[in-house]
Design an enzyme around this catalytic site. Sequence first.
Site, PDB file in Angstrom:
ATOM      1  N   ILE A 144      40.514 -11.012  30.620  1.00 34.76           N
ATOM      2  CA  ILE A 144      41.259  -9.931  31.285  1.00 34.76           C
ATOM      3  C   ILE A 144      40.460  -9.267  32.396  1.00 34.76           C
ATOM      4  O   ILE A 144      40.927  -8.342  33.034  1.00 34.76           O
ATOM      5  CB  ILE A 144      41.708  -8.855  30.272  1.00 34.76           C
ATOM      6  CG1 ILE A 144      40.498  -8.265  29.526  1.00 34.76           C
ATOM      7  CG2 ILE A 144      42.736  -9.410  29.307  1.00 34.76           C
ATOM      8  CD1 ILE A 144      40.847  -7.105  28.632  1.00 34.76           C
ATOM      9  N   ASP A 157      27.268   3.124  39.152  1.00 32.27           N
ATOM     10  CA  ASP A 157      28.194   2.090  39.619  1.00 32.27           C
ATOM     11  C   ASP A 157      29.629   2.576  39.484  1.00 32.27           C
ATOM     12  O   ASP A 157      30.497   1.865  38.970  1.00 32.27           O
ATOM     13  CB  ASP A 157      27.988   0.793  38.836  1.00 32.27           C
ATOM     14  CG  ASP A 157      28.677  -0.397  39.507  1.00 32.27           C
ATOM     15  OD1 ASP A 157      29.118  -0.246  40.669  1.00 32.27           O
ATOM     16  OD2 ASP A 157      28.782  -1.460  38.876  1.00 32.27           O
ATOM     17  N   LYS A 188      33.340  -7.639  25.894  1.00 32.60           N
ATOM     18  CA  LYS A 188      32.612  -7.976  27.117  1.00 32.60           C
ATOM     19  C   LYS A 188      31.470  -8.913  26.768  1.00 32.60           C
ATOM     20  O   LYS A 188      30.473  -8.499  26.174  1.00 32.60           O
ATOM     21  CB  LYS A 188      32.083  -6.703  27.782  1.00 32.60           C
ATOM     22  CG  LYS A 188      31.285  -6.961  29.054  1.00 32.60           C
ATOM     23  CD  LYS A 188      30.809  -5.635  29.618  1.00 32.60           C
ATOM     24  CE  LYS A 188      29.947  -5.838  30.845  1.00 32.60           C
ATOM     25  NZ  LYS A 188      29.442  -4.564  31.365  1.00 32.60           N
ATOM     26  N   GLY A 212      33.123  -8.892  35.414  1.00 35.32           N
ATOM     27  CA  GLY A 212      32.235  -7.928  36.028  1.00 35.32           C
ATOM     28  C   GLY A 212      30.915  -8.545  36.417  1.00 35.32           C
ATOM     29  O   GLY A 212      30.708  -9.760  36.275  1.00 35.32           O
ATOM     30  N   GLY A 213      30.003  -7.718  36.926  1.00 33.63           N
ATOM     31  CA  GLY A 213      28.732  -8.214  37.391  1.00 33.63           C
ATOM     32  C   GLY A 213      27.870  -8.796  36.288  1.00 33.63           C
ATOM     33  O   GLY A 213      27.060  -9.690  36.526  1.00 33.63           O
ATOM     34  N   VAL A 260      35.258 -10.062  30.449  1.00 33.50           N
ATOM     35  CA  VAL A 260      35.918  -9.250  29.435  1.00 33.50           C
ATOM     36  C   VAL A 260      37.120 -10.014  28.883  1.00 33.50           C
ATOM     37  O   VAL A 260      37.925 -10.570  29.645  1.00 33.50           O
ATOM     38  CB  VAL A 260      36.367  -7.901  30.014  1.00 33.50           C
ATOM     39  CG1 VAL A 260      36.984  -7.029  28.925  1.00 33.50           C
ATOM     40  CG2 VAL A 260      35.191  -7.177  30.659  1.00 33.50           C
TER      41      VAL A 260
END
Length: 883
Positions: A608, A735, A634, A611-612, A616
Site C-alpha cells: 500500500i 522529514d 512497514k 518509503g525511503g 508498507v
Amino acid sequence: MGALDNKVVCLACFSLFVILFSSPNFAACSPASAGEANALFKWKHSLQNQNTSSLASWEFHPNNDSISACRWLGISCNHHGIIKGLNLSNFGINGTLYNFPFSSLSNLKYIDLSINQLFGTIPPEIGSLSKLIYLDLSINSFFGSIPSEIGHLSNLETLHLVENELTGSIPHEIGNLTSLKDLSLYDNNLEGHIPASLGHLKNLSFLYLYENNIHGSIPHQLGDLTNLLELDIDTNNLTGPIPSNLGKLKKLTMLFLHENHLSGSIPLEIGKLKSLEYLSFYSNNLTGSIPTTFGGLTSLTLLHLYGNQLSGPIPQELGKLKSLTDLELSQNNLIGQIPTSFGPIPKSLKNCSTLVRARFDGNKLTGSISEGCVPVELGSLTQISYLDLSKNSLSGSIPRFWPNFQNLFHLNLSRNKFSQEIPFQIGNLFHLNKLDLSHNLLAREIPSDITKLQSLELLNLSHNNLFGVIPKGFEKIPLSFVDISYNNLQGPIPNSKAFIEAPMEALQGNKGLCGNATGLQPCPSSMNSKSRTKHKALVILIPLGGVILFSGALMGYVIMLEWRKRKANVEEGDKGNKDVFSISLFDGKGMYNDILKATENFNAAYCIGNGGFGIVYKANLPSLASYTTTVAVKKLHSLSDQAEFASHKSFLNEIRALTEIRHRNIVKLFGFCSHARHSFLIYEYLERGSLAKLLGKDETARELDWPKRVNIVKGVAHALSYMHHDCSPSIVHRDLSSNNILIDEEYEARISDFGNAKLLKLNSSNWSAIAGTYGYVAPELAYMTKVTAKVDVYGFGVLALEVLQGKHPGDFISTLTTLAIESIELKDILDTRLSPPSAEVNEAVMCIAKLAIGCLQINPESRPSMQVISQIFSTRKMPLNNL
C-alpha cells in the site's frame, strides 16, 4: 482545562488580514515621498539586527528622489503612494521604537509589529498617529507603562499590547478611544484598578485584561458595554463582588473571571445572558448557592465554578443546559441527597447529551448510586470524556454503565465509600488514561478485564480491601504509574516497568506480594518457572506508545548482535520462525508468523506504499481482534552489507521515537520484529492513506473541505508541539511531508514515518547528516547540519500551504522572500477545486496562511515555535474547535 489552558490569541490573524489579503496591488502607485522612505531607512539602521533578511528590500539612496518605499516588504501605500500600513509581524526585528519616525508617517492607519524582539518603552510620540485604526505591538519585550498619549488615537479600532513586560496602571485615557472594538492587554505586569472610563467604549466587542496584577473591584460601568462579546479579566487580584450590571451584556458569549479573589454571591442577573457559551468563575471566594437562573443559559457549553465556597444543592435547572460539554463544580461545599440517578448529577442532567467533562469532587455530596437507574439517567451522556466524583461521601457499588462511555479518558471515584467489587465493565473503556478508585471500601479480586485498557497510564487502587493475585495482563498495557498499597493482595507483581520501578510506598501494606521491586521479597522459584522461555525468540513487551523500557543504545547493540549472528546462520530457504527479535504488544513469534501468512510472505498484492526505508503492506490479523483486525506493516528494504547498519539505525530511530511518545495525532506503533530475513514495524492501519494521496486526486481533494483541512493542519501542529516541547529529550521529525501525514476515517491527521527522527539531547551539539524530502527541507541545512526544531517548523509551513493550495507550493515559496506579502491575495493561496471558505471558516484559513508564511522565514530564529503555533490554534477566539 481545555481552552482555558491556552492564552495565546492569534492577534496577527484578525483585522490585519484586511492588509494581507484584501488590499489591492499597488504596482501602479506613485512613489512615496523620499522623506518617508528616508525616515524608515534610518529607523532600520538603528536596529540591532538591521541586516535581517526580512528588511533586505529596504534600500534607500539619497540622490534618488524617485525611491518608492511602496515596494519594500511589509509596506502598503494608498493610491497616492503615501504609506498607510506597516506589517512587520514576525520579521525577527531586534531593537527599540525610540528612533521610529512617528512624525514622518502621519498617514499610517495600520501598524503590526507583533512577534518580534522589540524592547524598551512605548514612546509617547505614538499618540501623534491620529489616523491609526489598527495597532499591534504584541509578543515583544516592551516594558514600562502604557503612555497616556495613546488616548489621542481617536480612530483606533484595535489595540493589542499583549505578552510584553508592561507595568503601571491602565491609562484612564483609553476610555477616550470611542471607536475601539478590540482591547487586548493580557499577559503583562499591569497593576492598579480597571479604569471606570472603559465603560465609555460603547463599540467594544472584545476586552482581554487577564494574567496581570490588576487589583480592586470590577467597575460596574463595564455593564454599559452592551456590544461586548467576550470579557476576560481572569488571573488577577480582583476583589469584591461580581457586579450585577454584567447581566446587561446581552451579546456576551464568554465571561471569564476565574483565579481572582472575588467574594459574595453570584448575581442572579448572570442568568439573563442568553448568548453566553463560556462561563468561568473558578478559584475565587464566592459564596451562596448556584443560581437557579443558570437554567436559562441554554447556549452554555462550559461552566466552571469549582474552587469556591458555594453551598446548597446542585440546581435541577442545570438539566436544561443541553449544549453543556464541560461542567466543573468540585471543591465547594455543595450538599444534598443524591437522587435515584447517577451520583451527584441531578436526574435532569440526563438531557445534557453533549456533556464531555464533569467534576463534582471535593464537596459534601451524599447518598448511594442506584445502579438500576443509571442507564436511564446517564445513558445519554455518551460524549463524556472526563468524570471526577472524588472526595465526596458516595456509597454503594460502582455502577456498571461503563460500556456507554467510549470517550472517557479520565475517571476518578477516589475518597468515597464505594464497596463491593470493581465492575469488570470498566475494561470496556478503551480510551481510559487515568483510573483512580483509591480510598474506598472495594473488595474481591482485581478483574482481569482491566488489563484490556491499552491506553491506561495511571492506575491507583490503593487503600481498599482487594485480595488475590494481580492479573498478569498488566504487563501488556502502558502503565507509567501504579499504586496498589494497603490492600490484601498477594503473589508476584507483574513483570512491567510500572510495577518493578514503583516506590516501596506504592506496594506496601499487602499480604504477600513478591517480585523484583524495592521492598519486596523475591518470588519462590516455582512462581518464576512459568516465565522462563524455552525458545530462542526474545519477546519483550512494551506499552503502546508508552515509555522506553531500555535505552536505545542497549537495544541497538542487542539487535545488531542478533542480526549479524542470524544472518550468518540462516539459509535463504530457511523460514527462520525460531529466530525472532521482537518488541510488541503481542506474542512476537506468533505475530511474525501471522504477518508472513497474512501478506503471503510480503506479496506485492498487499503493498500500500513505498518509503525511503521500507515498503508498507496491509495485513488482516483476526487473531488480534481485541486490539484491531487490520495493521500496516512497514518492512525494511533489504540492503547491502555496507548499508545494513544505516538501515537498522533508521529502524531503531523509528522504534525509539514512537515508543517514547503518545499523542492522538501521532501514528500508533504496536510493535516490531527483527529477523535475518525480514525486519518490520507494525502500525495502526489508517484507511484513507496519506495526505498526499488525498490531495493528488480531484475527487478525494474535494472531500477534504475547508473545515477538514483546517483540522488537519491543527492536528499536525499539536503533534509537533508535543514532540518538540513535551518530550524529553525533544524529538525532531526531520522529514515532514504530505506523504508522511496519514489520515484516519474521521479525517484526523497522524504524523508517521519516524525513520529520520532525531532525539535532541541537552548538552549535545545535535549535528547530523541532511535528511528529509525535497521541497520540505529547511534552507539552513544547505550550509549547516545542526538539527533544531525549526527544521520541522519550516516543513510545517510548506505542509500548511500545501493543504491550502491542494498541491506543493513549489516556486511560490521563493516569491515570499521577494514579493511584498501585502500584495498576495487570498485567491493565490487557496485550492481552486473547492468553493471559497464560508465566513465561519475564513478567519481560520487566513490565520493558517499567515502562520505558514511566518514558518518559511529564511532565518530559522525568525520562525515561531510549534508551541506558539499550537497555542494559537487552541485559543478561544479562533473558530477552530467547533468546525
